[in-house]
Design an enzyme around this catalytic site. Structure first.
Site, PDB file in Angstrom:
ATOM      1  N   HIS A 109       0.796  -1.229   0.000  1.00 16.38           N
ATOM      2  CA  HIS A 109       0.000   0.000   0.000  1.00 16.38           C
ATOM      3  C   HIS A 109       0.821   1.268   0.000  1.00 16.38           C
ATOM      4  CE1 HIS A 109      -4.176  -1.402   0.470  1.00 16.38           C
ATOM      5  NE2 HIS A 109      -3.627  -2.463   1.033  1.00 16.38           N
ATOM      6  N   LYS A 121      -9.193  13.899   4.026  1.00 19.52           N
ATOM      7  CA  LYS A 121      -8.351  12.695   4.070  1.00 19.52           C
ATOM      8  C   LYS A 121      -7.492  12.798   5.323  1.00 19.52           C
ATOM      9  CE  LYS A 121      -6.720  13.834  -0.064  1.00 19.52           C
ATOM     10  NZ  LYS A 121      -6.590  12.641  -0.866  1.00 19.52           N
ATOM     11  N   ARG A 122      -6.765  11.737   5.670  1.00 13.30           N
ATOM     12  CA  ARG A 122      -5.845  11.845   6.792  1.00 13.30           C
ATOM     13  C   ARG A 122      -4.921  13.039   6.588  1.00 13.30           C
ATOM     14  NH1 ARG A 122      -6.050   7.808  11.042  1.00 13.30           N
ATOM     15  NH2 ARG A 122      -4.083   8.735  11.682  1.00 13.30           N
TER      16      ARG A 122
HETATM   17  C1  LIG Z   1     -12.177   7.146   1.285  1.00 13.01           C
HETATM   18  C2  LIG Z   1     -11.777   7.443   2.657  1.00 13.01           C
HETATM   19  C3  LIG Z   1     -10.427   7.626   2.964  1.00 13.01           C
HETATM   20  C4  LIG Z   1      -9.334   7.599   1.925  1.00 13.01           C
HETATM   21  O1  LIG Z   1      -9.200   8.902   1.379  1.00 13.01           O
HETATM   22  P1  LIG Z   1      -7.913   9.299   0.496  1.00 13.01           P
HETATM   23  O2  LIG Z   1      -8.270  10.654  -0.023  1.00 13.01           O
HETATM   24  O3  LIG Z   1      -7.834   8.284  -0.598  1.00 13.01           O
HETATM   25  O4  LIG Z   1      -6.744   9.305   1.393  1.00 13.01           O
HETATM   26  C5  LIG Z   1     -10.090   7.902   4.277  1.00 13.01           C
HETATM   27  N1  LIG Z   1     -11.024   7.985   5.236  1.00 13.01           N
HETATM   28  C6  LIG Z   1     -12.337   7.829   4.971  1.00 13.01           C
HETATM   29  C7  LIG Z   1     -13.325   7.961   6.074  1.00 13.01           C
HETATM   30  C8  LIG Z   1     -12.760   7.559   3.677  1.00 13.01           C
HETATM   31  O5  LIG Z   1     -14.058   7.394   3.432  1.00 13.01           O
END
Ligand SMILES: *Cc1c(COP(=O)(O)O)cnc(C)c1O
Length: 838
Positions: A372, A563-564
């Protein structure tokens, strides 16, 4: 019991099914309120109604669940087991109602009682057993496996505490424990019949068996029990209900004799309880290994229970473990479950007494490993000291795997000492440690990256030596998301408009959305599309008002990064662009500017100092800009606390612009990018992860790409990147950074943001924010001018949704099933008298 009497019971059960018309649902609901929950007209609260509704749904899942399991069992089908330390499931109720096809009927049933299923659904706490993308991917995969009717089961840990609840206090992130099981979780079924003993510590004793072979016993261990809790995973209106089985740690019933004998009964019980902390909390780090003994215990606890369960199930229908590769595929979601390889070898060799070579020959075709991340610091590395203490026999087995592997490659690559060192499972320096990725690659028949770019990069960089040795082992599986949750449930308005226009087949075949393409230039369809977006933005505006007390303009561009919080995801670059706009307005209040609402949401790992400082910065910038009369009607900044699946479901439908701005080469795939596209947002992004494939699908004219690509990032780094050089050529950027240094946003603590400046200018700007800044600002200007042409923007929005088909997790799972797992769809046999949904 006589056979006829047994028959009597089971024909009563199996020839019956629960009806799902309005009256039947109402009847069930009322019964559960009284008989399951002991509620009266005086004591019933909203949570009780939610729970009754959940039980009504659960009953109907149960029939299909049992039929599905019996079919898999009777037909002795090949199954795939998806092993993941994280499952970010979100809420179950509305998803189950949708997939059972009883959502409209339930709505009518509840309306008669003055209740609504949406209100009740929102009472459900999220099952937040994951950090971010990796855990959410696992959840989308479960949904797709069930919808494709694949015999697939998830395995994980039933953490008492999921990902922490984030509160913002004074602009800072604070963490609260998330006790999601506090009031009971109606969707889980405890399975006391499936309990396994898990061993830790102890020592290995060698002996000669009757045949004179050398054998190993793992003795004097500490024991913990793993207890199964099952959650049903319904497919979309197809009678299949699969399972995710989560393990919770329980003490054994044996007592420590020493304490017991001295009469310290209470002390002995206390000692037991200590062992149950193994499943108590999810580690809140995303993309960085924790390296703690408790984490290693969690990994082995999970792996050991799962492998024992898989072998038990296998043996009920098969004469021995020798045909396991025909019946079992195991997918390792990252290296967190990679000890499975050593555990299965241990059971084959020590318990089943199979010779090493034969055992290895069985093992490798069973396992496949998904990587990942490209960042080498994110790879798991377990100190040998820790392993030799906690899992002495597994360490021996890993050494043996490594010894044989190194012997092989010494023959293939003689005199390439450095290569041997790189490929070894054992790292020697700076400290002796086990490289879990090397173990996973060596023990698997397939290794995959999660987007084309990521797979190419692991082939060429991270795992180049392994790719050289086993090119056919490597495969690319671009991630996906389930459109059932991320469009049908999250965005009912858009889902409705789409279904009215092109029918409902997109729900199980996302490529059907291509039929929207001819409507992209249709003015009246465009208006309807725009109206849906506006309504969704108004809903989110209400939520923002309620949560943050900030008034936002639903006609402004909703520019969203959720996102994080991670330096490589570059929320900081987004902030610098906001400061750039702020300065522009301040310096020249009359310049026309496209109004924007910048929305951020995301959690930082509690120990990640820079990420937490960035959260503070966003909130400080928000406070200043939102309250400045000169700017507040033009730009607004909002940080929504506690990003989670259910909050995500509210935000994606309201997005105009999707921020996917990671440093090229660092985001393995991204799945948030796909959720935005599905919901008609346009992307501003780098050529990273799946952004590249989104660009290929939607076309260059319908996406905003900027910045360095992965090759350019690497070249710049190797040729010596100097952020200060950029600064000298950009007085504008200089002034933007000046605002941070001058404490304009941190009135009470002047050098609060000094670490950010230091990192950007004097510590090499590892994430190339400075290098990409100008290109990003220029690109944002193009975004703004397109937004002024609403008809054109809407047309591109429709085209984005129309071309998102590839990013369904149904497509991803079909590829895994065909190319990695070798599993086929199985239709559950519905018991006589029960009604099939198809
Ligand atoms: C989809 C999702 C992620 C992943 O988001 P990225 O932008 O791909 O890092 C993280 N947390 C939640 C709650 C999500 O629904």
């Amino acid at each position: 019991m006589g056979r006829d009497k047994i028959e009597k019971l089971w024909s009563l059960i199996e020839n019956n099914y629960l009806a799902s018309d309005k009256e039947a649902l109402q009847d069930s609901f009322a019964r559960h309120l009284e008989y399951t929950q002991s509620k009266t007209r005086y004591t019933t609260e909203a949570f009780d109604s939610y729970k009754s509704c959940a039980h009504v749904v659960r009953d109907r899942l149960m029939e299909r669940w049992n039929d599905t399991n019996q079919t898999y069992f009777n037909d002795n089908v090949k199954r795939v087991y998806y092993l993941s330390l994280e499952f970010l499931l979100g809420r179950a109720l509305s998803n189950a109602l949708l997939n059972l096809g009883i959502l409209p009927e339930m709505e009518r049933a509840l309306a008669d009682f003055g209740l609504s299923h949406t209100d009740l659904s929102e009472i459900e706490p999220d099952a937040g057993l994951g950090n971010g993308g990796l855990g959410r991917l696992a959840a989308c995969f479960l949904d797709s496996m069930a919808t494709l009717q694949l015999p697939g089961e998830g395995y994980g840990i039933r953490y008492d505490y999921g990902i922490f609840e984030q509160k913002i206090v004074n602009g800072y992130q604070t963490e609260l424990p998330e006790n999601w099981l506090r009031y009971g979780y109606p969707f889980e079924i405890i399975r006391p019949e499936y309990q396994y003993t898990i061993h830790f510590y102890g020592n290995v004793s060698q002996y000669q068996d009757d045949q004179g072979s050398l054998r190993n016993d793992w003795l004097n261990t500490e024991k913990v029990m793993a207890l199964a809790h099952d959650i049903p995973i319904p497919g979309y209106q197809n009678d299949t209900v699969n399972t995710v089985r989560l393990w919770s740690a329980k003490s054994t019933r044996e007592f420590e004799l020493a304490e017991f004998n001295i009469g310290d009964y209470v002390g002995a019980v206390e000692g037991k309880i200590n062992s149950e902390i193994i499943s108590s909390v999810l580690y809140p780090k995303d993309d960085i290994p924790a390296g703690k003994e408790l984490r290693l215990k969690q990994e082995y606890f999970f792996v050991s229970a799962t492998i024992q369960d898989i072998i038990r199930r296998h043996k009920v229908k098969n004469p021995s473990v020798l045909n396991m590769p025909d019946k079992v595929a195991i997918q390792l979601n990252d290296t967190h479950p990679a000890l499975s390889i050593a555990e299965l070898m241990r059971i084959f060799v020590d318990v089943e007494k199979i010779g090493w070579d034969k055992a290895w020959e069985l093992c490798v075709p069973i396992f496949a490993y998904t990587n990942h991340t490209m960042m080498s610091e994110a790879l798991e590395l377990w100190p040998v000291d820790l392993l030799s203490n906690l899992l002495p026999r597994h360490l021996q087995i890993i050494y043996e795997i490594n010894h044989r592997f190194l012997n092989n490659i010494r023959q293939i690559y003689p005199n390439e000492e450095d290569k041997h060192k790189r490929m070894s499972i054992v790292q020697e320096l700076p400290q002796k440690a086990i490289r879990m990725a090397n173990l996973a690659i060596i023990g698997s028949h397939k290794v995959n990256g999660v987007s084309h770019l990521h797979t190419e990069l692991i082939k060429q960089k991270l795992f180049a030596d392994f790719h050289d040795l086993w090119p056919e082992k490597f495969t690319s599986k671009t991630n996906g998301i389930t459109q059932r949750r991320w469009l049908k449930l999250a965005n009912p308005r858009l889902a409705g408009l789409i279904s009215d226009t092109v029918g409902e087949n997109w729900i199980t075949d996302l490529y059907e959305l291509e039929k929207l393409e001819p409507y992209a230039a249709d003015a009246s369809f465009g208006e309807a599309w725009q109206k849906v977006k506006l309504e969704n933005k108004k809903d989110l505006a209400l939520y923002i008002k309620k949560q943050n007390g900030i008034e936002v303009n639903p006609y402004s561009m909703f520019d969203i990064q959720i996102k994080r919080i991670h330096e490589y995801k570059r929320q900081l670059m987004n902030v610098l662009h906001i400061l750039h706009l702020y300065r522009q307005i301040k310096n020249n209040p009359t310049t026309p500017i496209v109004p924007r609402t910048f929305i951020f949401s995301g959690k930082a790992a509690p120990g990640y100092y820079m990420a937490k400082l960035i959260i503070k910065l966003i909130n400080d910038v928000a406070l200043k800009i939102n309250n400045d009369p000169e700017t507040r009607d033009k730009i607004k900044v909002v940080f929504l606390a506690n990003y989670c699946v259910s909050l995500a479901q509210q935000i994606f439908p309201a997005a105009d612009l999707s921020e996917q701005i990671s440093t090229a080469g660092m985001e393995a795939s991204g799945t948030g990018n796909m959720k935005f596209t599905l919901n008609g947002a346009l992307t501003i992004g780098t050529l990273d992860g799946a952004n590249i494939e989104i660009k290929e699908e939607v076309g260059d004219d319908n996406i905003f790409i900027f910045g360095l690509d992965a090759d350019q990032v690497r070249d710049l780094k190797t040729s010596g990147y100097n952020p200060l050089g950029y600064l000298n050529h950009s007085p504008e950027l200089h002034d933007v950074l000046r605002m941070l240094v001058d404490g304009e946003f941190s009135a009470h603590k002047e050098d609060l943001y000094k670490p950010i400046i230091e990192s950007l200018l004097y510590q090499g700007d590892n994430y190339m924010v400075i290098a990409d800044y100008q290109s990003y600002c220029n690109c944002q200007q193009k975004v703004a001018s397109l937004f002024q042409n609403q008809a054109m923007w809407t047309q591109k929005s429709i085209i984005n949704t129309a071309h998102v088909g590839k990013f369904s997790s149904d497509r991803t799972i079909q590829e895994y099933a065909d190319e990695v797992w070798g599993v086929k769809p199985v239709k559950p046999k519905i018991k006589q008298g029960r009604k099939s949904m198809k």
